[in-house]
Write a protein that holds these residues in place. Structure first.
Motif, PDB file in Angstrom:
ATOM      1  N   ASN A 160       0.618  -1.717  -0.139  1.00  0.00           N
ATOM      2  CA  ASN A 160       0.096  -0.018  -0.032  1.00  0.00           C
ATOM      3  C   ASN A 160       0.497   0.894   0.369  1.00  0.00           C
ATOM      4  N   VAL A 161       2.312   1.111  -0.043  1.00  0.00           N
ATOM      5  CA  VAL A 161       2.865   2.559  -0.399  1.00  0.00           C
ATOM      6  C   VAL A 161       3.179   3.189  -1.730  1.00  0.00           C
ATOM      7  N   ALA A 162       2.670   4.004  -1.771  1.00  0.00           N
ATOM      8  CA  ALA A 162       2.573   4.516  -3.258  1.00  0.00           C
ATOM      9  C   ALA A 162       3.386   5.067  -3.889  1.00  0.00           C
ATOM     10  N   THR A 163       3.688   5.301  -4.814  1.00  0.00           N
ATOM     11  CA  THR A 163       4.599   5.750  -5.615  1.00  0.00           C
ATOM     12  C   THR A 163       5.134   7.046  -5.575  1.00  0.00           C
ATOM     13  N   SER A 164       4.684   8.093  -5.187  1.00  0.00           N
ATOM     14  CA  SER A 164       4.473   9.460  -4.325  1.00  0.00           C
ATOM     15  C   SER A 164       4.002  10.011  -3.192  1.00  0.00           C
ATOM     16  N   LEU A 165       4.505  10.599  -2.711  1.00  0.00           N
ATOM     17  CA  LEU A 165       3.715  11.359  -1.098  1.00  0.00           C
ATOM     18  C   LEU A 165       2.888  12.251  -2.537  1.00  0.00           C
ATOM     19  N   ARG A 166       1.128  11.706  -1.531  1.00  0.00           N
ATOM     20  CA  ARG A 166      -0.072  13.167  -1.880  1.00  0.00           C
ATOM     21  C   ARG A 166      -0.052  14.381  -0.465  1.00  0.00           C
TER      22      ARG A 166
END
Length: 236
Positions: free
Chosen positions: A131-137
């Motif tokens: 669940n770690v996304a490819t970029s910070l939102r």
């Protein structure tokens, strides 16, 4: 002669002032210099003579919820039955699903997934978080790195072993079955089965009502609790 003596005297006084400024009060290290003057802080509680002590028996460990204790027991059994998975091989913990419908889950399963991940890490396994996304939102509500949107997640994770699991609700409690599978050949490396009485998960399960709606149909029972338990927050 007077001038020659005056200069060293001034220099000596300046050095003494600097030394006092750089040497904090022994009683309290909060002393500071303000415009060349040392401001002292009184140590009313005699803190300098108190030693830092930590008594694990007195303080105790951080409290763990029922579901996290259950997760630890499940992982202990999985580790005991393991016949091939090495701690250095990447392992992914998938969300437990309902045995009757492999496309549905619930709040209890989501929390159990987090507990299983922490319990495996305690055994020093090499875990991968899907669940770690490819970029910070960055949003007005906060900064988020986790996501369940497949478009924001990596698709090339180097994982060949996954913990898959199912749940089934009964009138007495909940049944859990889990196994670690090698996704390259579907081989089961370790497995666990468990039954937990509803009273052990009182914060997550609730007994059935006399009249309940399920999948668009109404069911009537003789008394409350005759049918299977439901997870709090589930849509019936």
């Amino acid at each position: 002669m007077i001038n020659r003596l005056f200069i060293p005297t001034v220099m000596l006084a300046s050095l003494s002032l600097v030394a006092c400024t750089q040497t904090p009060n022994e009683a309290n290290n909060l002393a500071f210099s303000n415009n060349g003057k040392l401001v002292k802080v009184t140590d009313k509680n005699n803190a300098k003579n108190k030693t830092l002590a930590y008594d694990i028996q007195d303080v105790g460990l951080s409290p763990k919820g029922q579901v996290n204790v259950w997760a630890e027991k499940l992982v202990n059994e999985l580790v005991l039955q393991n016949d091939a998975l090495r701690p250095d091989q990447p392992l992914l913990i998938s969300t437990p699903v309902m045995a009757s419908n492999l496309n549905t889950t619930n709040e209890l399963a989501l929390q159990l997934q987090q507990g299983l991940l922490a319990a495996f890490h305690a055994h020093e396994f090499n875990l991968v978080d899907l669940n770690v996304a490819t970029s910070l939102r960055a949003t007005e509500q906060g900064e988020f790195m986790l996501s369940r949107n497949w478009e924001l997640l990596r698709s090339d994770l180097p994982v060949s072993h996954v913990l898959v699991s199912t749940m089934a609700l009964t009138p007495e409690g909940i049944i859990f079955n889990g196994r670690v599978v090698n996704v390259t050949n579907n081989r089961v490396l370790t497995a666990v089965q468990s039954f937990v009485a509803a009273s052990s998960l009182s914060g997550y399960l609730q007994p059935s009502e006399i009249i309940e709606s399920r999948n668009g149909l109404l069911y009537r029972h003789e008394k409350r609790g005759d049918s299977r338990y439901t997870v709090l927050g589930d849509k019936l």
